[in-house]
Write an enzyme that holds these catalytic residues in place. Structure first.
Site, PDB file in Angstrom:
ATOM      1  N   SER A 142       0.871  -1.170   0.000  1.00  7.69           N
ATOM      2  CA  SER A 142       0.000   0.000   0.000  1.00  7.69           C
ATOM      3  C   SER A 142       0.910   1.223   0.000  1.00  7.69           C
ATOM      4  O   SER A 142       2.097   1.135   0.337  1.00  7.69           O
ATOM      5  CB  SER A 142      -0.884   0.010   1.253  1.00  7.69           C
ATOM      6  OG  SER A 142      -1.483   1.269   1.447  1.00  7.69           O
ATOM      7  N   THR A 143       0.350   2.361  -0.377  1.00  9.90           N
ATOM      8  CA  THR A 143       1.113   3.612  -0.235  1.00  9.90           C
ATOM      9  C   THR A 143       1.613   3.754   1.200  1.00  9.90           C
ATOM     10  O   THR A 143       2.750   4.174   1.438  1.00  9.90           O
ATOM     11  CB  THR A 143       0.227   4.821  -0.585  1.00  9.90           C
ATOM     12  OG1 THR A 143      -0.050   4.807  -1.982  1.00  9.90           O
ATOM     13  CG2 THR A 143       0.909   6.130  -0.236  1.00  9.90           C
ATOM     14  N   SER A 319      30.985  45.056   1.255  1.00 12.83           N
ATOM     15  CA  SER A 319      30.063  46.169   1.139  1.00 12.83           C
ATOM     16  C   SER A 319      30.248  46.889  -0.187  1.00 12.83           C
ATOM     17  O   SER A 319      31.368  47.093  -0.643  1.00 12.83           O
ATOM     18  CB  SER A 319      30.294  47.153   2.296  1.00 12.83           C
ATOM     19  OG  SER A 319      29.554  48.342   2.117  1.00 12.83           O
ATOM     20  N   SER A 320      29.133  47.306  -0.756  1.00 16.46           N
ATOM     21  CA  SER A 320      29.186  48.138  -1.967  1.00 16.46           C
ATOM     22  C   SER A 320      29.400  49.601  -1.608  1.00 16.46           C
ATOM     23  O   SER A 320      29.604  50.433  -2.485  1.00 16.46           O
ATOM     24  CB  SER A 320      27.874  47.991  -2.751  1.00 16.46           C
ATOM     25  OG  SER A 320      26.789  48.454  -1.962  1.00 16.46           O
TER      26      SER A 320
END
Length: 634
Positions: A142-143, A319-320
């Site tokens: 069965s499942t 960081s930009s």
């Protein structure tokens, strides 16, 4: 079949399916119905592998008991082997992992793929004439039992992979314990400074939680080996052939390579998910420990110039906006993984407790979150170990200096010289920007050599060394008090003992504070076994004592009079008569009382009543102060 699609039909009608697909109508309906999460069964390779090995074992067990003919069983087994080899890839398993039906669509998807391929092997075309997905591939199953068994198997494999990742992390932590084992740092209780510890102790605590995680993972992995295969839908075994149950477990062990065991109670296994809950909790505990570790390092590595002397490896620009800014990105990755694993555990918890009656319909969401947690940890831990911990560097001198400057070291002064003295040293150090050691030396609390020994951060971080050091210094302090007492004449000691008792009885009632103070007097003077006075009166012949001893007797009596913070009229009258008996002038008596008041006021200035030192310590400190020529009235 028309072009790129073929048409299949079931009781609900006709469905168009890609012509190259091995799955069938049940899979296609599920694919259309449940496309919500973006994660498919094909994206869970461990689960696909586990299901096909369960199907292969079932085919062999059904062959053993005569339910399947040999050609059909062999074709199903070959189809399973082709999935294992990647010849039937993830595109063949397109059902969303959050499909409804308690895993029925996942089970149907695998049944159809294996059935179509087996039929193709048997007669050269896909279909169900010779190998049917339900009658043959799903025979005796069965499942409920096949999916629950497969999830256990896949989870066991994932835990084994996770164990490798955690063990690697433990190895790196062990290296750090050895590398920085004796380096001192200042501990933090929350964020405020506390007392010295070593980096070996810090990394050792991380290693400890990691090793506990390893032990728990091993337990969870072993519990996964108890599976409910053969219980079919609800645990009765209805639909399985005679002898199937005896044959399925040897076949499962053969196909999976695992020592799988028959679960002792199929009904329990198919409706209660506490085994999955335990595994999820283990993942969460591991993630929490890892997150704590990562957050600690992120906090400690808080600046390249104004920081704690700990630097993490640079793995990318941070960081930009700020040039050369470096962020602790690997630690931050791990923290986010920890958040996700904790969230997944919440989902598993809700799905386990949400089971109804004889079946848990939420097995697919349980599996999805378990495998995601395992996968996240498996991938994050080696990254954290190799790209963060391994290259971590510590400025040991910077950290030692910080530990030496901590005001928390004043706690050690309290253990030896009394809490009031420690509080005074801490306040003096804070007000003048000194270390506690320098404050102790400047205030004359201890000579430089003693202060160096007493306030060595490395010694204080070692419980054995610090205990021996403190015990030794306390012993020295008490030995000094004992030596001071031995320097008094027997008459002076008796005079102090009986005079303080007389003051306590002056108002005809001994308070609790006076009782404790009298006990300390007898203890310090070595007269604890002597019977106390029973009536108000002063010892005779006090004038025969030398001047320093007469001053000491008077000061001790004044100290006892203020033990309960109130010197009443009777006690004041007795002190006046005592001054006359000791042949002391008023100015000397005032100076001696001032010494006592100074001792008490210092204690009250720096300490709350709950923190005031034991009477033994205060009386001993009084004797030291009064016998010090620099402080004694003369």
């Amino acid at each position: 079949m028309t072009g790129r699609f073929r048409i299949e039909e079931d009781s609900l009608g006709r469905v168009s399916i890609p012509s190259d697909a091995y799955y069938g109508v049940q899979t296609e309906r599920a694919r259309q119905n449940f496309a919500v999460s973006g994660q498919t069964l094909g994206g869970q390779p461990s689960l696909v592998e586990a299901i096909v090995q369960v199907k292969k074992a079932a085919a062999l067990a059904n062959l053993d008991v005569g339910v399947l003919r040999e050609p059909v069983a062999e074709a199903i087994c070959q189809a399973a082997d082709e999935v294992h080899a990647g010849l039937l890839g993830p595109e063949q398993f397109p059902v969303d992992v959050l499909s409804g039906g308690g895993g029925a669509s996942l089970n149907a998807n695998v049944n159809e793929v294996l059935g179509n391929r087996a039929n193709e092997l048997l007669c050269g075309r896909r279909g169900s004439e010779f190998a049917h997905p339900q009658h043959h591939v799903n025979a005796g199953q069965s499942t409920s039992d096949s999916i629950a068994t497969a999830v256990n198997i896949a989870l066991h494999w994932e835990i084994q992979r996770l164990l490798e990742a955690v063990e690697h992390l433990a190895e790196v932590l062990e290296e750090k314990v050895l590398e920085y084992g004796t380096a001192v740092r200042l501990s933090r209780t929350g964020l405020p400074d506390a007392v010295p510890i070593t980096f070996g102790q810090t990394f050792g605590s991380y290693l400890a939680v990691t090793r506990r995680g390893i032990d728990r993972l091993r337990t969870a992995a072993d519990s996964c080996l108890d599976v409910p295969m053969g219980g079919t839908m609800v645990g009765t075994g209805l639909g399985a052939g005679a002898g199937y149950l005896e044959r399925i477990y040897p076949r499962l062990r053969e196909t999976t390579g695992l020592e799988l065991r028959q679960h002792p109670n199929f009904f329990d296994a198919l409706q209660n998910g506490d085994g999955f809950q335990y595994a999820s909790t283990v993942f969460k505990a591991l993630a929490c420990g890892l997150t704590k570790m990562a957050k600690d390092l992120r906090t400690l590595a808080d600046g390249d110039r104004v920081g704690t002397g700990i630097s993490l490896p640079v793995v990318q620009a941070g960081s930009s906006f700020l040039p050369r800014r470096v962020d602790p990105v690997m630690a931050e990755l791990v923290v986010q993984v920890g958040f996700q694993v904790c969230g997944n555990d919440t989902v598993v918890t809700m799905a386990v407790q949400g089971a109804e009656l004889d079946f848990n319909a939420w097995s697919t969401v349980i599996a999805k979150n378990l495998f995601e947690s395992a996968r996240l940890l498996i991938q994050a831990m080696p990254l954290f170990a190799d790209k963060c911990l391994l290259g971590l560097e510590i400025d040991t001198e910077h950290n030692r200096r910080a530990a030496e400057q901590s005001l928390g070291l004043s706690r050690v002064i309290g253990d030896v010289y009394g809490y009031d003295v420690a509080a005074q040293a801490a306040r003096h150090a804070a007000g003048r920007g000194l270390s506690v050691k320098d404050a102790v030396i400047e205030l004359g609390i201890a000579p430089a050599g003693t202060a160096e020994r007493l306030l060595d951060p490395a010694a204080l971080a070692d419980s054995t060394r610090s205990s021996a050091l403190l015990d030794g210094l306390v012993a020295e302090r008490r030995a000094g008090t004992a030596e001071l007492v031995r320097g008094l004449s027997p008459e002076a000691r008796l005079a102090i003992f009986y005079t303080t008792g007389a003051v306590a009885l002056a108002d005809s009632e001994i308070s609790q504070q006076e009782e404790q103070a009298l006990a300390a007097v007898g203890d310090v003077l070595g007269l604890a076994g002597l019977a106390p006075v029973s009536e108000v009166g002063l010892p005779a012949d006090l004038s025969t004592l030398d001047r320093s001893e007469r001053e000491l007797v008077y000061a001790c009596a004044a100290w006892l009079a203020s033990a309960d913070s109130v010197t009443d009229a009777a006690e004041a009258d007795l002190l006046s008569r005592l001054r006359a008996a000791l042949n002391l002038d008023g100015e000397t008596a005032d100076l001696l009382r001032a010494r006592v008041d100074t001792l008490r006021s210092e204690r009250r200035r720096y300490l709350s009543r709950a923190e005031q030192p034991p009477w033994w310590e205060e009386f001993g400190e009084l004797l030291h102060r009064l016998r010090d020529k620099a402080l004694r009235a003369g």
